[in-house]
Design a protein around this motif. Structure first.
Motif, mmCIF file in Angstrom:
data_model
loop_
_atom_site.group_PDB
_atom_site.id
_atom_site.type_symbol
_atom_site.label_atom_id
_atom_site.label_comp_id
_atom_site.label_asym_id
_atom_site.label_seq_id
_atom_site.Cartn_x
_atom_site.Cartn_y
_atom_site.Cartn_z
ATOM 1 N N CYS A 1 0.833 -1.204 0.000
ATOM 2 C CA CYS A 1 0.000 0.000 0.000
ATOM 3 C C CYS A 1 0.870 1.257 0.000
ATOM 4 C CB CYS A 1 -0.914 0.015 1.220
ATOM 5 S SG CYS A 1 -2.229 -1.231 1.164
ATOM 6 N N LEU A 2 0.382 2.274 -0.714
ATOM 7 C CA LEU A 2 1.053 3.562 -0.762
ATOM 8 C C LEU A 2 0.077 4.653 -0.343
ATOM 9 C CD1 LEU A 2 2.865 3.420 -4.241
ATOM 10 C CD2 LEU A 2 3.880 2.974 -1.996
ATOM 11 N N ALA A 3 0.573 5.582 0.454
ATOM 12 C CA ALA A 3 -0.209 6.793 0.739
ATOM 13 C C ALA A 3 -0.221 7.670 -0.511
ATOM 14 C CB ALA A 3 0.400 7.540 1.920
ATOM 15 N N ARG A 4 -1.072 8.667 -0.485
ATOM 16 C CA ARG A 4 -1.249 9.502 -1.679
ATOM 17 C C ARG A 4 0.062 10.133 -2.149
ATOM 18 N NH1 ARG A 4 -5.489 14.614 -2.265
ATOM 19 N NH2 ARG A 4 -4.779 15.333 -4.310
ATOM 20 N N ALA A 5 0.828 10.704 -1.232
ATOM 21 C CA ALA A 5 2.068 11.377 -1.631
ATOM 22 C C ALA A 5 3.052 10.393 -2.253
ATOM 23 C CB ALA A 5 2.695 12.077 -0.425
ATOM 24 N N GLU A 6 3.148 9.191 -1.683
ATOM 25 C CA GLU A 6 4.041 8.165 -2.231
ATOM 26 C C GLU A 6 3.560 7.728 -3.615
ATOM 27 O OE1 GLU A 6 5.445 5.477 1.482
ATOM 28 O OE2 GLU A 6 3.266 5.569 1.176
ATOM 29 N N ALA A 7 2.245 7.555 -3.754
ATOM 30 C CA ALA A 7 1.681 7.127 -5.033
ATOM 31 C C ALA A 7 1.949 8.168 -6.111
ATOM 32 C CB ALA A 7 0.187 6.871 -4.881
ATOM 33 N N GLU A 8 1.780 9.444 -5.776
ATOM 34 C CA GLU A 8 2.003 10.500 -6.754
ATOM 35 C C GLU A 8 3.473 10.573 -7.158
ATOM 36 O OE1 GLU A 8 -1.567 13.681 -5.761
ATOM 37 O OE2 GLU A 8 0.360 13.897 -4.727
ATOM 38 N N ALA A 9 4.365 10.331 -6.203
ATOM 39 C CA ALA A 9 5.798 10.369 -6.515
ATOM 40 C C ALA A 9 6.170 9.266 -7.502
ATOM 41 C CB ALA A 9 6.610 10.223 -5.225
ATOM 42 N N ILE A 10 5.550 8.098 -7.349
ATOM 43 C CA ILE A 10 5.829 6.988 -8.261
ATOM 44 C C ILE A 10 5.144 7.189 -9.603
ATOM 45 C CG2 ILE A 10 5.291 4.537 -8.641
ATOM 46 C CD1 ILE A 10 6.011 4.050 -5.727
ATOM 47 N N ALA A 11 3.892 7.664 -9.578
ATOM 48 C CA ALA A 11 3.131 7.809 -10.816
ATOM 49 C C ALA A 11 3.606 8.995 -11.656
ATOM 50 C CB ALA A 11 1.648 7.953 -10.505
ATOM 51 N N GLY A 12 4.066 10.050 -11.007
ATOM 52 C CA GLY A 12 4.523 11.227 -11.740
ATOM 53 C C GLY A 12 3.425 12.227 -12.048
ATOM 54 N N VAL A 13 2.194 11.942 -11.579
ATOM 55 C CA VAL A 13 1.067 12.866 -11.780
ATOM 56 C C VAL A 13 0.270 12.938 -10.487
ATOM 57 C CG1 VAL A 13 0.893 12.401 -14.261
ATOM 58 C CG2 VAL A 13 -0.463 11.032 -12.655
ATOM 59 N N ALA A 14 -0.547 13.984 -10.366
ATOM 60 C CA ALA A 14 -1.396 14.125 -9.179
ATOM 61 C C ALA A 14 -2.512 13.087 -9.227
ATOM 62 C CB ALA A 14 -1.979 15.534 -9.116
ATOM 63 N N LEU A 15 -2.858 12.546 -8.056
ATOM 64 C CA LEU A 15 -3.858 11.486 -7.946
ATOM 65 C C LEU A 15 -4.873 11.827 -6.868
ATOM 66 C CD1 LEU A 15 -1.356 8.473 -8.007
ATOM 67 C CD2 LEU A 15 -2.842 9.204 -9.896
#
Length: 371
Positions: free
Chosen positions: A87-101
């Motif tokens: 699981c990833l928190a929002r900030a971690e997910a955005e850092a990996i994805a490269g876009v805002a989520l």
């Protein structure tokens, strides 16, 4: 291999990108075991292809789009190894994805996207395989110990072993006519990448999915239509896919200038998924349906009383179908499973999983449950 089109991978396997995504259960079901085994097998096959053009292990992020999904993801994270998913928190997910989520989610670091035609071609690169195109088999006949494939009055081929691997079209052949396969239309939308959309570094899924660009285009999808038999792409489904993109990332939609796109000018393609009632593929030898019902009729009265009679196999006839939207993961390994059944070799899966995928499971359920 008899192929009715001008080349392999012209239907659902012809999409520009498919997602290598593990939809698992925390309860160790046969389907989860099949998906895990198939995922590892496909990943090994992909090592032979060109990364970036034919596939990419960019990871897959499944957004926790509501509380129920977040709860499901938490259970999965507790049940499986961190290296497979976490699981990833929002900030971690955005850092990996490269876009805002809109939030965090479950990340599969070994997942990614595949160009399905490349994988199909790789599977066919074998000295024992010859592809013959424009061969639309309409009928199978068993003559002596060989199966014959006919198109009208033309004999196309004959062999002691036949594997039917034509998705829901296997139902055209009488031995498979009772298999409970269903076709579900799906449409993808191809979106031209922009300078800022190329920031997307991983596949992101919610109700739909969007992949990082391949050859200058993102693949967005996919619709589910349980009724239409028409494969012409529709404007309405392009609009539906764009709505799915908004749920995934408003930021990415803005980077792609979606508001300025004319849905009537969008490019895409539609194809049929083929699925079974229990979502497991249907893989293995085929029995004579009527003789099977007669041989095991006692099961309708007492499911514990298994008669000691041989199964009435249609010798040399096998099926590999019903992969739904998981074909990239389950179909290649299922080919190995068919080969093991044919050659009498050790199965590439636990026997309980192979039996859960067996075509006979539906005949047994009809006898035992009376439906």
């Amino acid at each position: 291999m008899l192929e009715r089109h001008e080349a392999p991978a012209q239907e659902a396997s012809g999409n520009p990108q498919g997602v290598l995504y593990l939809k698992l259960s925390a309860h160790g079901t046969a389907l989860s075991q099949m998906i895990l085994s198939g995922f590892g097998y496909t990943r090994r096959q992909l090592q032979r292809l060109q990364r970036g053009r034919d596939w990419d292990a960019c990871g897959v992020l499944q957004l926790a789009f509501d509380s129920k999904e977040a709860e499901r993801q938490g259970k999965l994270a507790a049940a499986f190894d961190h290296g497979l998913l976490h699981c990833l928190a929002r900030a971690e997910a955005e850092a990996i994805a490269g876009v805002a989520l809109p939030g965090g989610g479950l990340f599969y670091p070994e997942g990614g996207w595949v160009h399905p035609p490349a994988l199909c071609q790789q599977q066919l690169q074998h000295p024992g395989i010859r592809v013959v195109t424009h061969q639309d088999v309409l009928e199978l006949r068993k003559v002596d110990e060989h199966w014959q494939a006919w198109a009208g009055d033309q004999l196309l081929a004959r062999a002691p072993v036949v594997v039917l691997a034509g998705a829901a079209d296997v139902l055209r052949f009488e031995p498979c006519a009772q298999l409970p396969l269903k076709r579900i239309r799906g449409q993808i939308t191809r979106l031209p990448a922009t300078a800022s959309s190329q920031a997307l570094r991983t596949v992101v899924c919610a109700e739909g999915y969007v992949a990082p660009p391949r050859e200058g285009e993102h693949t967005l999808g996919a619709s589910f239509d349980f009724h239409s038999e028409d494969l012409a792409p529709t404007v309405a489904e392009h609009q539906g896919n764009l709505a799915l993109l908004d749920e995934i990332s408003v930021d990415l939609a803005q980077r792609l200038a979606v508001a300025e796109l004319d849905p009537e000018q969008l490019q895409g393609r539609a194809a049929f998924r083929c699925t079974s009632p229990d979502y497991l593929p249907i893989v293995g030898p085929i029995a004579d349906a009527q003789a099977f019902t007669e041989a095991y009729a006692v099961l309708g009265r007492d499911a514990r009383q298994v008669p000691d009679v041989p199964c009435p196999w249609l010798g040399g006839l096998y099926v590999n179908s019903g992969h739904g939207s998981r074909g990239l993961i389950t179909a290649p390994l299922s080919g190995e499973l068919v080969a093991a059944w044919v050659c009498g070799e050790p199965l590439p899966l636990p026997r309980a999983v192979a039996e859960a995928c067996h075509p006979n499971r539906f005949g047994l359920r009809r006898l035992i449950r009376g439906k």
